[in-house]
Design an enzyme around this catalytic site. Structure first.
Site, PDB file in Angstrom:
ATOM      1  N   PHE A 129       0.861  -1.180   0.000  1.00  0.00           N
ATOM      2  CA  PHE A 129       0.000   0.000   0.000  1.00  0.00           C
ATOM      3  C   PHE A 129       0.891   1.221   0.000  1.00  0.00           C
ATOM      4  O   PHE A 129       1.742   1.371   0.882  1.00  0.00           O
ATOM      5  CB  PHE A 129      -0.938   0.028   1.215  1.00  0.00           C
ATOM      6  CG  PHE A 129      -1.864   1.217   1.175  1.00  0.00           C
ATOM      7  CD1 PHE A 129      -2.935   1.255   0.287  1.00  0.00           C
ATOM      8  CD2 PHE A 129      -1.647   2.319   1.985  1.00  0.00           C
ATOM      9  CE1 PHE A 129      -3.779   2.363   0.213  1.00  0.00           C
ATOM     10  CE2 PHE A 129      -2.485   3.435   1.917  1.00  0.00           C
ATOM     11  CZ  PHE A 129      -3.555   3.455   1.038  1.00  0.00           C
ATOM     12  N   ASP A 214       9.271   2.411   1.458  1.00  0.00           N
ATOM     13  CA  ASP A 214       8.113   3.186   1.897  1.00  0.00           C
ATOM     14  C   ASP A 214       7.998   2.973   3.402  1.00  0.00           C
ATOM     15  O   ASP A 214       7.521   1.929   3.856  1.00  0.00           O
ATOM     16  CB  ASP A 214       6.854   2.713   1.164  1.00  0.00           C
ATOM     17  CG  ASP A 214       5.618   3.491   1.602  1.00  0.00           C
ATOM     18  OD1 ASP A 214       5.657   4.133   2.672  1.00  0.00           O
ATOM     19  OD2 ASP A 214       4.600   3.436   0.884  1.00  0.00           O
ATOM     20  N   LYS A 244       3.164  10.334   8.027  1.00  0.00           N
ATOM     21  CA  LYS A 244       2.451   9.929   9.252  1.00  0.00           C
ATOM     22  C   LYS A 244       3.144  10.390  10.538  1.00  0.00           C
ATOM     23  O   LYS A 244       3.053  11.541  10.927  1.00  0.00           O
ATOM     24  CB  LYS A 244       2.234   8.418   9.263  1.00  0.00           C
ATOM     25  CG  LYS A 244       1.206   7.943   8.245  1.00  0.00           C
ATOM     26  CD  LYS A 244       0.915   6.482   8.411  1.00  0.00           C
ATOM     27  CE  LYS A 244      -0.055   5.919   7.397  1.00  0.00           C
ATOM     28  NZ  LYS A 244      -1.451   6.009   7.763  1.00  0.00           N
TER      29      LYS A 244
HETATM   30  N1  PLP Z   1       2.501   4.340   2.275  1.00  0.00           N
HETATM   31  C1  PLP Z   1       2.138   3.584   3.318  1.00  0.00           C
HETATM   32  C2  PLP Z   1       2.993   2.430   3.705  1.00  0.00           C
HETATM   33  C3  PLP Z   1       0.982   3.892   4.045  1.00  0.00           C
HETATM   34  O1  PLP Z   1       0.628   3.125   5.077  1.00  0.00           O
HETATM   35  C4  PLP Z   1       0.213   5.012   3.641  1.00  0.00           C
HETATM   36  C5  PLP Z   1      -1.024   5.363   4.362  1.00  0.00           C
HETATM   37  O2  PLP Z   1      -1.610   4.573   5.065  1.00  0.00           O
HETATM   38  C6  PLP Z   1       0.637   5.763   2.550  1.00  0.00           C
HETATM   39  C7  PLP Z   1       1.785   5.412   1.895  1.00  0.00           C
HETATM   40  C8  PLP Z   1      -0.149   6.963   2.094  1.00  0.00           C
HETATM   41  O3  PLP Z   1      -0.037   7.991   3.020  1.00  0.00           O
HETATM   42  P1  PLP Z   1      -1.084   9.197   2.999  1.00  0.00           P
HETATM   43  O4  PLP Z   1      -2.413   8.631   3.385  1.00  0.00           O
HETATM   44  O5  PLP Z   1      -0.533  10.183   3.996  1.00  0.00           O
HETATM   45  O6  PLP Z   1      -1.084   9.738   1.614  1.00  0.00           O
END
Ligand code: PLP
Length: 393
Positions: A129, A214, A244
């Site tokens: 994700f 990520d 986050k």
């Molecule tokens: N990457 C990961 C691993 C995530 O868990 C998330 C959000 O849950 C994102 C990217 C996307 O972040 P945002 O919701 O701040 O765009």
């Protein structure tokens, strides 16, 4: 009249008015133990005095400039990130998805500048994700998130999470990078073993690829080190997306790169009106300092070891309901057996004053503030015990 909000979310009928530490309070002062913290965001809990003071002080001075001027706090925070990690360069964003987008662009630009524009493909993994922008849903590859949004974007090759041989076989002359979450959050709280991260680093070195992590969810101290990949020592990335927890609740993110990658992102290649805004930088600096204060991660590791022991006990007591305990540090999951629904367990917990989340693969997800104590952990385990019993009936 139609509801004014789009129906993209389905929150419970519950309104929180304020937060303090690891607890959220409704208007009638009912307390809830927050073991999801806005999905791994409120790293320092709610209303952290230093973060609140920094935000208020900055609010009195200056809210916004855009990046057409030097923004107070940006260089200071970028130095903190680069002096303590693999990275040499930082681009600030507002969110995780934007940090991922910047990472993908930086990877492609690196090969373009090297005279190898045909290398643009990125290897990604099942269960990934990376956010909800068009590039990020295509990188994530989850059919549920792609449905109805037009043709697939070219350039992503998805491999089974953790399958080293398949990853190796997927590398072609067009491959630019491997993009991976060291601990998958949304995909079911699955930690990639350190040996696999080192294996990916070796593959990238062998084939001249860039390794992109990520760490939007698993970074910022969540696993008991500032960045999750630090547990795997030598497996450093070339690019890393974070968000986050780095803002502790103030929306911010960043794309961190090595000098070799970052130097290609010159004037005109990328931008953001709000990214690295003074308010975000004021809070981001406090969050970094608090996380890196002496002894902070020792405490996170102690309490997360305690939580994992307690969760293992819980899994034993409810073996008909819980299949396994997953995760790393304070990113934790209970994989539930077929017939037991993760959202139902979260609902039972919420009815008893504990907030947890759900993740893919039928996992009940927990990501509490990093400041929880063993008493908070014990209280949460007690409630989970009852919630699992209720969900199993
Ligand atoms: N990457 C990961 C691993 C995530 O868990 C998330 C959000 O849950 C994102 C990217 C996307 O972040 P945002 O919701 O701040 O765009």
């Amino acid at each position: 009249m139609a509801a004014p909000l789009m129906s993209t979310y389905a929150p419970p009928d519950l309104v929180f008015e304020r937060g303090e530490g690891v607890r959220l309070y409704t208007g009638d002062n009912k307390a809830y133990l927050d073991f999801i913290s806005g999905i791994a965001v409120n790293a320092l809990g709610h209303g952290h005095p230093k973060a609140v003071a920094a935000l208020k002080a900055q609010a009195d001075k200056l809210w916004h400039l855009s990046n057409m001027f030097k923004v107070p706090g940006q260089v200071e925070l970028a130095k903190k990130y680069t002096e303590t990690s693999f990275a040499d360069r930082v681009f600030f964003t507002n969110s995780g998805a934007e940090a991922v987008e910047a990472s993908l662009k930086a990877a492609r630009r690196y090969f373009y500048d090297k005279g190898e524009p045909h290398r643009y493909r990125v290897i990604t993994f099942t269960g990934a994700f990376h956010g909800r922008t068009y590039g990020a849903i295509n990188a994530g590859g989850n059919p549920a998130y792609l449905k109805g949004f037009g043709p697939r974007m070219e350039g992503f090759d998805q491999i089974e999470f953790g399958d080293h041989e398949a990853t190796k076989a997927a590398i072609t002359e067009e491959t630019a990078a491997i993009l991976v979450e060291p601990v998958q959050g949304e995909g079911g709280v699955r930690a990639l073993p350190d040996v696999c991260l080192r294996g990916l680093r070796e593959l990238c070195d062998e084939h001249g690829l860039l390794l992109i992590y990520d760490e939007v969810q698993c970074g910022a101290g969540r696993t008991g080190k500032m960045w999750a990949h630090e547990w795997a020592e030598t497996a450093q990335p070339d690019i890393m997306a974070v968000a986050k927890g780095v803002g502790g609740g103030f929306p911010m993110g960043a794309c961190l790169t090595t000098e070799a990658v970052g130097k290609g992102m010159v004037v005109g290649t990328h931008g953001s009106t709000f990214g690295g805004n003074p308010l975000a930088m004021a809070v981001g600096n406090v969050v970094f300092d608090e996380l890196n204060a002496p002894g902070f991660f020792d405490k996170v590791n102690q309490v997360s070891n305690f939580m994992h022991q307690q969760l293992a006990g819980l899994a034993d007591r409810h073996e008909g309901i819980v299949e396994e305990v997953r995760g790393k540090g304070l990113l934790m999951g209970l994989k539930l057996r077929e017939g037991i629904v993760n959202k139902a367990v979260a609902g039972e917990a919420r009815d008893r004053g504990l907030l947890i989340g759900a993740a893919g693969d039928n996992v009940a997800r927990m990501a509490p503030p990093l400041i929880i104590t063993e008493d908070d952990a014990s209280e949460a385990i007690g409630i989970l015990d009852d919630a699992l019993t209720a969900a199993g009936k």
